[in-house]
Design a protein around this motif. Structure first.
Motif, PDB file in Angstrom:
ATOM      1  N   ASP A 155       0.785  -1.317   0.028  1.00 54.66           N
ATOM      2  CA  ASP A 155       0.002   0.036  -0.078  1.00 54.66           C
ATOM      3  C   ASP A 155       0.949   1.221   0.102  1.00 54.66           C
ATOM      4  O   ASP A 155       1.250   1.569   1.056  1.00 54.66           O
ATOM      5  CB  ASP A 155      -0.982  -0.107   1.340  1.00 54.66           C
ATOM      6  CG  ASP A 155      -1.835   1.181   1.389  1.00 54.66           C
ATOM      7  OD1 ASP A 155      -1.888   2.080   0.264  1.00 54.66           O
ATOM      8  OD2 ASP A 155      -2.370   1.718   2.266  1.00 54.66           O
ATOM      9  N   PRO A 156       1.134   1.629  -1.161  1.00 58.80           N
ATOM     10  CA  PRO A 156       2.156   2.848  -1.308  1.00 58.80           C
ATOM     11  C   PRO A 156       1.655   4.077  -0.907  1.00 58.80           C
ATOM     12  O   PRO A 156       2.508   4.955  -0.513  1.00 58.80           O
ATOM     13  CB  PRO A 156       2.433   3.110  -2.980  1.00 58.80           C
ATOM     14  CG  PRO A 156       2.248   1.756  -3.443  1.00 58.80           C
ATOM     15  CD  PRO A 156       1.072   1.133  -2.521  1.00 58.80           C
ATOM     16  N   THR A 157       0.351   4.091  -0.403  1.00 55.90           N
ATOM     17  CA  THR A 157      -0.284   5.475   0.226  1.00 55.90           C
ATOM     18  C   THR A 157       0.410   5.389   1.773  1.00 55.90           C
ATOM     19  O   THR A 157       0.421   6.449   2.452  1.00 55.90           O
ATOM     20  CB  THR A 157      -1.681   5.340   0.572  1.00 55.90           C
ATOM     21  OG1 THR A 157      -2.153   4.212   1.405  1.00 55.90           O
ATOM     22  CG2 THR A 157      -2.250   5.242  -1.030  1.00 55.90           C
ATOM     23  N   GLY A 158       0.762   4.285   2.305  1.00 61.17           N
ATOM     24  CA  GLY A 158       1.586   4.385   3.764  1.00 61.17           C
ATOM     25  C   GLY A 158       0.668   4.310   4.844  1.00 61.17           C
ATOM     26  O   GLY A 158       0.798   4.414   5.944  1.00 61.17           O
ATOM     27  N   GLN A 159      -0.970   3.957   4.426  1.00 59.22           N
ATOM     28  CA  GLN A 159      -1.848   3.948   5.490  1.00 59.22           C
ATOM     29  C   GLN A 159      -1.915   2.635   6.225  1.00 59.22           C
ATOM     30  O   GLN A 159      -2.423   2.474   7.146  1.00 59.22           O
ATOM     31  CB  GLN A 159      -3.354   4.322   4.962  1.00 59.22           C
ATOM     32  CG  GLN A 159      -3.491   5.742   4.193  1.00 59.22           C
ATOM     33  CD  GLN A 159      -4.571   5.942   3.836  1.00 59.22           C
ATOM     34  OE1 GLN A 159      -5.640   5.830   4.156  1.00 59.22           O
ATOM     35  NE2 GLN A 159      -4.765   6.181   2.338  1.00 59.22           N
ATOM     36  N   LEU A 160      -1.490   1.549   5.660  1.00 52.75           N
ATOM     37  CA  LEU A 160      -1.467   0.278   6.138  1.00 52.75           C
ATOM     38  C   LEU A 160      -0.262  -0.164   6.968  1.00 52.75           C
ATOM     39  O   LEU A 160       0.855   0.225   6.559  1.00 52.75           O
ATOM     40  CB  LEU A 160      -1.240  -0.887   4.821  1.00 52.75           C
ATOM     41  CG  LEU A 160      -1.496  -2.343   5.335  1.00 52.75           C
ATOM     42  CD1 LEU A 160      -3.046  -2.612   6.152  1.00 52.75           C
ATOM     43  CD2 LEU A 160      -1.203  -3.057   4.051  1.00 52.75           C
ATOM     44  N   GLN A 161      -0.693  -0.589   8.130  1.00 51.82           N
ATOM     45  CA  GLN A 161       0.329  -0.589   9.320  1.00 51.82           C
ATOM     46  C   GLN A 161       1.115  -2.170   8.952  1.00 51.82           C
ATOM     47  O   GLN A 161       0.463  -2.803   8.368  1.00 51.82           O
ATOM     48  CB  GLN A 161      -0.248  -0.793  10.523  1.00 51.82           C
ATOM     49  CG  GLN A 161      -0.915   0.925  11.006  1.00 51.82           C
ATOM     50  CD  GLN A 161      -1.345   0.568  12.185  1.00 51.82           C
ATOM     51  OE1 GLN A 161      -1.325  -0.217  13.188  1.00 51.82           O
ATOM     52  NE2 GLN A 161      -2.559   1.587  12.378  1.00 51.82           N
ATOM     53  N   HIS A 162       2.298  -2.119   9.218  1.00 47.78           N
ATOM     54  CA  HIS A 162       3.020  -3.151   9.133  1.00 47.78           C
ATOM     55  C   HIS A 162       2.822  -4.091  10.572  1.00 47.78           C
ATOM     56  O   HIS A 162       2.129  -3.516  11.332  1.00 47.78           O
ATOM     57  CB  HIS A 162       4.510  -3.007   9.168  1.00 47.78           C
ATOM     58  CG  HIS A 162       4.902  -2.310  10.289  1.00 47.78           C
ATOM     59  ND1 HIS A 162       5.161  -0.980  10.497  1.00 47.78           N
ATOM     60  CD2 HIS A 162       5.919  -2.692  11.361  1.00 47.78           C
ATOM     61  CE1 HIS A 162       5.884  -0.756  11.650  1.00 47.78           C
ATOM     62  NE2 HIS A 162       6.399  -1.677  12.016  1.00 47.78           N
ATOM     63  N   GLY A 163       3.453  -5.501  10.582  1.00 45.65           N
ATOM     64  CA  GLY A 163       3.358  -6.291  11.744  1.00 45.65           C
ATOM     65  C   GLY A 163       2.303  -7.288  11.714  1.00 45.65           C
ATOM     66  O   GLY A 163       2.196  -8.097  12.522  1.00 45.65           O
ATOM     67  N   SER A 164       1.288  -7.358  10.561  1.00 50.94           N
ATOM     68  CA  SER A 164       0.492  -8.459  10.408  1.00 50.94           C
ATOM     69  C   SER A 164       1.043  -9.612  10.435  1.00 50.94           C
ATOM     70  O   SER A 164       1.984  -9.899   9.511  1.00 50.94           O
ATOM     71  CB  SER A 164      -0.541  -8.009   9.374  1.00 50.94           C
ATOM     72  OG  SER A 164      -1.099  -6.610   9.713  1.00 50.94           O
ATOM     73  N   PRO A 165       0.500 -10.780  11.050  1.00 50.47           N
ATOM     74  CA  PRO A 165       1.024 -12.070  10.546  1.00 50.47           C
ATOM     75  C   PRO A 165       0.776 -12.552   9.255  1.00 50.47           C
ATOM     76  O   PRO A 165      -0.469 -12.140   8.969  1.00 50.47           O
ATOM     77  CB  PRO A 165       0.544 -13.221  11.765  1.00 50.47           C
ATOM     78  CG  PRO A 165      -0.792 -12.320  12.408  1.00 50.47           C
ATOM     79  CD  PRO A 165      -0.367 -10.761  12.015  1.00 50.47           C
ATOM     80  N   MET A 166       1.484 -13.231   8.754  1.00 56.87           N
ATOM     81  CA  MET A 166       1.305 -13.893   7.414  1.00 56.87           C
ATOM     82  C   MET A 166       1.470 -15.558   7.386  1.00 56.87           C
ATOM     83  O   MET A 166       2.212 -15.989   8.187  1.00 56.87           O
ATOM     84  CB  MET A 166       2.246 -13.234   6.359  1.00 56.87           C
ATOM     85  CG  MET A 166       2.013 -11.955   6.279  1.00 56.87           C
ATOM     86  SD  MET A 166       3.124 -11.027   4.823  1.00 56.87           S
ATOM     87  CE  MET A 166       2.065 -12.022   3.565  1.00 56.87           C
ATOM     88  N   CYS A 167       0.528 -16.099   6.842  1.00 53.46           N
ATOM     89  CA  CYS A 167       0.606 -17.467   6.685  1.00 53.46           C
ATOM     90  C   CYS A 167       1.485 -18.162   5.520  1.00 53.46           C
ATOM     91  O   CYS A 167       1.895 -17.213   4.859  1.00 53.46           O
ATOM     92  CB  CYS A 167      -0.800 -18.084   6.194  1.00 53.46           C
ATOM     93  SG  CYS A 167      -1.593 -17.611   4.681  1.00 53.46           S
ATOM     94  N   PRO A 168       1.873 -19.155   5.572  1.00 52.46           N
ATOM     95  CA  PRO A 168       2.792 -19.788   4.626  1.00 52.46           C
ATOM     96  C   PRO A 168       2.164 -19.584   3.266  1.00 52.46           C
ATOM     97  O   PRO A 168       1.031 -19.749   2.949  1.00 52.46           O
ATOM     98  CB  PRO A 168       3.008 -21.167   4.968  1.00 52.46           C
ATOM     99  CG  PRO A 168       2.810 -21.376   6.399  1.00 52.46           C
ATOM    100  CD  PRO A 168       1.681 -20.243   6.834  1.00 52.46           C
ATOM    101  N   PRO A 169       3.055 -18.880   2.374  1.00 52.95           N
ATOM    102  CA  PRO A 169       2.472 -18.706   0.927  1.00 52.95           C
ATOM    103  C   PRO A 169       2.189 -20.010   0.282  1.00 52.95           C
ATOM    104  O   PRO A 169       2.956 -20.856   0.327  1.00 52.95           O
ATOM    105  CB  PRO A 169       3.664 -17.982   0.012  1.00 52.95           C
ATOM    106  CG  PRO A 169       4.866 -18.289   1.157  1.00 52.95           C
ATOM    107  CD  PRO A 169       4.357 -18.577   2.300  1.00 52.95           C
ATOM    108  N   GLU A 170       1.056 -20.212  -0.374  1.00 53.89           N
ATOM    109  CA  GLU A 170       0.611 -21.396  -1.029  1.00 53.89           C
ATOM    110  C   GLU A 170       0.669 -21.301  -2.456  1.00 53.89           C
ATOM    111  O   GLU A 170       0.496 -20.164  -3.259  1.00 53.89           O
ATOM    112  CB  GLU A 170      -0.587 -21.795  -0.219  1.00 53.89           C
ATOM    113  CG  GLU A 170      -0.204 -22.897   0.771  1.00 53.89           C
ATOM    114  CD  GLU A 170       0.431 -24.323   0.302  1.00 53.89           C
ATOM    115  OE1 GLU A 170       0.398 -24.606  -0.862  1.00 53.89           O
ATOM    116  OE2 GLU A 170       0.962 -24.963   1.269  1.00 53.89           O
ATOM    117  N   GLY A 171       0.522 -22.527  -3.253  1.00 53.36           N
ATOM    118  CA  GLY A 171      -0.076 -22.385  -4.718  1.00 53.36           C
ATOM    119  C   GLY A 171      -1.303 -22.537  -4.885  1.00 53.36           C
ATOM    120  O   GLY A 171      -2.170 -22.786  -3.900  1.00 53.36           O
ATOM    121  N   ASP A 172      -1.750 -22.498  -6.105  1.00 50.20           N
ATOM    122  CA  ASP A 172      -3.303 -22.305  -6.327  1.00 50.20           C
ATOM    123  C   ASP A 172      -3.887 -23.804  -6.138  1.00 50.20           C
ATOM    124  O   ASP A 172      -5.061 -23.728  -5.772  1.00 50.20           O
ATOM    125  CB  ASP A 172      -3.390 -21.716  -7.879  1.00 50.20           C
ATOM    126  CG  ASP A 172      -2.757 -22.587  -9.107  1.00 50.20           C
ATOM    127  OD1 ASP A 172      -1.834 -23.359  -8.466  1.00 50.20           O
ATOM    128  OD2 ASP A 172      -2.838 -22.150 -10.094  1.00 50.20           O
TER     129      ASP A 172
END
Length: 537
Positions: free
Chosen positions: A247-264
């Motif tokens: 989000d290049p606007t800078g409004q989205l905060q960092h720190g959210s947990p992320m799940c393992p990236p998966e395939g389709d």
């Protein structure tokens, strides 16, 4: 949507940071799904993109990947604002998924060494054959290890500089978190997974390194591959740089947990609640594939069958066909242009749905028409390149209904051939769950698919949401595990996501089944025409 779980409103869920985001990079669209605590979709976004065919290589540029990510994110944020009067500035969790397999090779500085080679390329036949024999395991052409070994065989200059290999989902995840990890289901499309350990098969890694060393490889393959993680595992958090990228606007905060990236493939299993043993699903889009979760190993190695894993690491038999709905979509564009020439204002979705519904009125056997939808090579049918074609006998009946009927049949033909191999192995499922855009039109593709695979087909309310919703659910599972949930992924899906879900079942109809069998017999015989076209055109 006014409320969630008889409690907070959608606006409150979004503003409190409890909404969960999933983004999937498909072949023709990047899609985003924002969901609430009841896993219903609050907002969505979509960015259309196309692969480029450059130097006989299907690819997407790094610039297109990042621009598509940002536009898709902007779309879902705008949709949340329009629907609910609020856009999230923080998220409960995030997941990234993408088309599986392919080849993304990076140097020690993280620079891409060669253009992304997608799953659609069929230029690794020699590598796939040699590795399948050396490992005693089917290695499909689109797998990352086949691309890497083919580059070794070709003596490509960049190979000596390779520091890491990744998939598209893993690459985007690393951009957002800094973590070089991959969901085990997607990792299974890079190199075979040992389900007992949940990581890459140690015996096969040793066998690969021995073969690769003969062609100049000096680094063990395990050092180049991302760590494989099961669903629910810690895959990092959204970094400050990642939040600005997203989000290049800078409004989205960092720190959210992320799940393992998966395939389709993995997100398709989740979106259809097909991660438990003896369940199966079919995902239809640019490609089409079937997944059956195994309860016992296959007796033999088959070139038509990949063995991958569920997002929680259990073995899956996969029939992957490179060509799905793209040719049907091309015909829809032609008819849409014709409609516009007549002055009609029908949009593309209406044209697509009208043509799909017309297929139900077609002759069950296609009335002498034959369609091939192969825009790219099709290993299941032993086709090195694609040559879309329509053929018909002189006494055929050429009309809209029959033309559309055989176009739908073409989507399912090679899938049916692959599933025959599984049936001969004794692998059975009582029903298949299906998802993908073509199933949004109720009762058409679902009914004809049931005939093509001679198995009842289920479609749920989430069929049209597809993989973006599936990866959002996996992100929600990561959040729940982080909060103390002890349930397995199948238990979580059964009790929290799909409990009470509305499902529509289509049984194979006798006339459709007999008609498709007759069509498939002609289809198989006509594959010789495809091979001749490849050498002639």
């Amino acid at each position: 949507m006014a409320t969630q779980l008889n409690g907070p409103t959608a606006r409150e869920i979004i503003t409190s940071g409890h909404a969960v985001l999933g983004i999937e990079f498909g072949s023709t669209n990047i899609k985003a799904s924002l969901i609430g605590p009841d896993h219903q979709q609050l907002a969505s976004g979509s960015h259309a993109w196309e692969n480029q065919y450059e130097d006989k290589n299907w690819t997407y540029s790094r610039e297109a990947i990042i621009a598509g990510l940002q536009d898709c994110m902007a779309q879902v944020l705008a949709d949340a604002q329009e629907r609910h009067g609020a856009r999230p500035t923080r998220l409960g969790s995030i997941g990234i998924s993408a088309m599986m397999h392919g080849y993304l090779a990076f140097d020690a500085a993280g620079e891409l060494l060669v253009p992304f080679r997608t799953w659609r390329n069929t230029s690794t036949a020699q590598a796939a054959a040699e590795l399948s024999e050396a490992l005693d395991f089917n290695i499909p052409q689109r797998w990352s290890v086949a691309h890497y070994f083919q580059a070794l065989l070709n003596g490509e200059e960049h190979v000596s500089q390779v520091s890491k290999l990744n998939t598209l989902a893993g690459f985007v995840h690393e951009l957002l978190t800094g973590n070089f990890v991959l969901g085990v289901g997607d990792a299974a499309g890079m190199f075979p997974i040992d389900s007992a350990t949940g990581s890459y098969d140690a015996r096969m890694l040793s066998a690969f390194d021995a073969v690769a060393a003969k062609h100049g490889a000096t680094t063990g393959l395990s050092a180049l591959l991302p760590a494989a993680l099961p669903a629910g595992a810690d895959a990092g958090t959204l970094s400050e740089a990642g939040s600005l990228l997203l989000d290049p606007t800078g409004q989205l905060q960092h720190g959210s947990p992320m799940c393992p990236p998966e395939g389709d493939a993995g997100t398709g299993m989740v979106a259809t609640n097909s991660v438990a043993q003896r369940t199966g699903n079919i995902s239809a889009g640019t490609s089409i594939f079937a997944m059956v979760v195994l309860d016992a190993p296959l007796r033999e190695v088959h070139h038509e069958i990949d063995v991958v894993t569920t997002p929680d690491g259990h073995p899956v038999a996969m029939v992957h066909c490179n060509n799905g709905a793209s040719e049907f979509a091309a015909w829809a564009q032609v008819f849409g242009q014709f409609a516009q020439a007549l002055g009609s204002e029908a949009d593309g979705n209406a044209v697509f749905e009208t043509l799909l519904r017309a297929a139900l009125d077609g002759a069950a056997d296609g009335a002498g028409l034959l369609a091939y939808n192969n825009l790219s090579g099709e290993p299941v049918a032993d086709l090195a390149e694609g040559r879309p074609a329509i053929l018909r006998t002189p006494d055929s009946t050429l009309n809209l209904a029959n033309l559309m009927r055989v176009q739908v049949y073409a989507m399912f033909a090679t899938l049916s051939l692959g599933l025959r191999v599984l049936a001969a192995e004794g692998v059975e499922v009582k029903q298949m769950f299906a998802h993908g855009g073509i199933f949004r039109t109720a009762g058409v593709a679902q009914r004809l698919l049931a005939a093509a695979i001679n198995t009842p087909v289920l479609v749920g309310d989430s069929a049209g949401h597809g993989g973006a919703w599936g990866i959002a659910v996996l992100a929600a599972y990561r959040r729940r595990v982080l909060d103390g949930l002890a349930q397995s992924l199948p238990e979580f899906l059964d009790s929290e996501v799909f409990a009470g879900a509305a499902l529509n079942l289509a049984e194979p109809l006798d006339d459709d089944r007999a008609g498709f069998e007759a069509y498939l017999e002609t289809y198989e015989a006509g594959l010789a025409i495809q091979r001749t076209a490849i050498t002639a055109i």
